[in-house]
Design an enzyme around this catalytic site. Sequence first.
Site, PDB file in Angstrom:
ATOM      1  N   PHE A   1      44.651 -62.220 -18.954  1.00  0.00           N
ATOM      2  CA  PHE A   1      45.619 -61.707 -17.971  1.00  0.00           C
ATOM      3  C   PHE A   1      44.911 -60.941 -16.850  1.00  0.00           C
ATOM      4  CE2 PHE A   1      48.460 -57.801 -17.362  1.00  0.00           C
ATOM      5  CZ  PHE A   1      49.054 -58.316 -16.222  1.00  0.00           C
TER       6      PHE A   1
ATOM      7  N   LEU B   1      23.878 -64.749 -24.478  1.00  0.00           N
ATOM      8  CA  LEU B   1      24.357 -65.221 -23.178  1.00  0.00           C
ATOM      9  C   LEU B   1      23.179 -65.659 -22.328  1.00  0.00           C
ATOM     10  CD1 LEU B   1      26.960 -62.441 -22.221  1.00  0.00           C
ATOM     11  CD2 LEU B   1      27.440 -64.847 -22.665  1.00  0.00           C
TER      12      LEU B   1
ATOM     13  N   VAL C   1      31.498 -64.707 -26.259  1.00  0.00           N
ATOM     14  CA  VAL C   1      30.460 -63.806 -25.728  1.00  0.00           C
ATOM     15  C   VAL C   1      29.790 -62.936 -26.794  1.00  0.00           C
ATOM     16  CG1 VAL C   1      31.369 -63.667 -23.392  1.00  0.00           C
ATOM     17  CG2 VAL C   1      32.137 -62.006 -25.088  1.00  0.00           C
TER      18      VAL C   1
ATOM     19  N   TYR D   1      40.594 -52.051 -32.691  1.00  0.00           N
ATOM     20  CA  TYR D   1      40.519 -52.122 -31.226  1.00  0.00           C
ATOM     21  C   TYR D   1      39.985 -50.810 -30.662  1.00  0.00           C
ATOM     22  CZ  TYR D   1      42.148 -53.010 -26.412  1.00  0.00           C
ATOM     23  OH  TYR D   1      42.234 -53.202 -25.050  1.00  0.00           O
TER      24      TYR D   1
ATOM     25  N   ASP E   1      34.991 -67.565 -21.208  1.00  0.00           N
ATOM     26  CA  ASP E   1      36.142 -67.301 -22.066  1.00  0.00           C
ATOM     27  C   ASP E   1      36.114 -68.268 -23.240  1.00  0.00           C
ATOM     28  OD1 ASP E   1      38.958 -66.796 -22.958  1.00  0.00           O
ATOM     29  OD2 ASP E   1      39.021 -65.695 -21.062  1.00  0.00           O
TER      30      ASP E   1
ATOM     31  N   ALA F   1      35.736 -53.012 -19.314  1.00  0.00           N
ATOM     32  CA  ALA F   1      37.184 -52.810 -19.444  1.00  0.00           C
ATOM     33  C   ALA F   1      37.407 -52.003 -20.713  1.00  0.00           C
ATOM     34  CB  ALA F   1      37.890 -54.157 -19.549  1.00  0.00           C
TER      35      ALA F   1
ATOM     36  N   THR G   1      49.309 -52.352 -18.449  1.00  0.00           N
ATOM     37  CA  THR G   1      49.361 -53.107 -17.190  1.00  0.00           C
ATOM     38  C   THR G   1      50.261 -54.314 -17.385  1.00  0.00           C
ATOM     39  OG1 THR G   1      47.100 -52.391 -16.736  1.00  0.00           O
ATOM     40  CG2 THR G   1      47.903 -54.273 -15.466  1.00  0.00           C
TER      41      THR G   1
END
Length: 314
Positions: free
Chosen positions: A12, A62, A58, A146, A32, A115, A176
């Site tokens: 999102f 990488l 990820v 989380y 993603d 983030a 958000t």
Amino acid sequence: MDRVLITGGAGFIGSHLCARFLHEGCEVICIDNFSTGRPANIYPFRNHEGFQLITYDVTGYLHIKGPVSLVLHFASPASPKDFLEMPIQTLKVGSLGTHKALGLAKAKNAGFLLASTSEVYGDPEEHPQSESYTGRVDPVGLRGVYDEAKRFAEAMVMAYHRSHGIPTRIARIFNTYGPGMRVGDGRVLPNFFTQALRNEPLTIYGDGSHTRSFCYIDDLVEGLYRLCFTDYSEPVNLGNPEEISMLDLAREIIRITGSRSSLEFRELPEGDPVRRRPDIRLAMERLDWKPLVDRKTGLQKTLDYFRGNNGLNA
Ligand code: UDP
């Protein structure tokens, strides 16, 4: 800022960031694994010449060819339903994924933005929450997967900043909303909109007195964009301080959708924070930023999305 890598770029917030950096003339590499991201989110710019999609998890090593000027680490399940269904993946992407993304930034001499989330404050005793508040998180509670992943991620970012001198930024993102949210992600607004548009009861967890403060996606993206161009490495809250109870929110959604839905009260999920509202004085000072989209306007735009092809029919 000519080549930007966005992990979780099909999510999102990530997809709105891809659009913004493409709009600014940057090349965008989106990584993603589509565990919660959606092809529909990147569909509008999939053929843009500056856009590249790498379908990859990820948490693995990488390897990116060529220069990268900025890494934005947005990959993670972020709705309570998602991170409760994927607890181990959530912990891994916040820890191993952050480590890999930081390693890439170091190797490429790139800037880095994490983030992070208001969840680092847990179920807060301080209200509103300012960046200096260290939070109240239960590491073994259901939301711990989380919250602790993001707290670890912040610690890792600061360690890379202090040890390797990487220009890092930490955005603590509060609730958000807007176009691009996934129907069925279990968050309150997709639930309420979906239920209202189907004239089904709106599910209110608890007695509806618990609060959140909702920021429209365009405001958030502007704040994130500005944060990339500061030299401030400590965490910065980004959100809209206008607070509302879930009961009032449900009534607002019923009103703007013209729905015949009733309200259905359900048990409050374990560890659900009672109140949440950002103190955004730091962002106002450092970024000269504040949210500009009021809830009425933002909810109307979000309703249009849920009514349209990208929402309920996706
Ligand atoms: N909530 C609700 N009904 C729903 C979904 C969520 O009342 O159908 C409540 C939830 O208990 C929480 C608030 O809405 O207090 C926001 O939940 P969300 O899942 O959107 O995100 P959170 O802010 O908890 O991460």
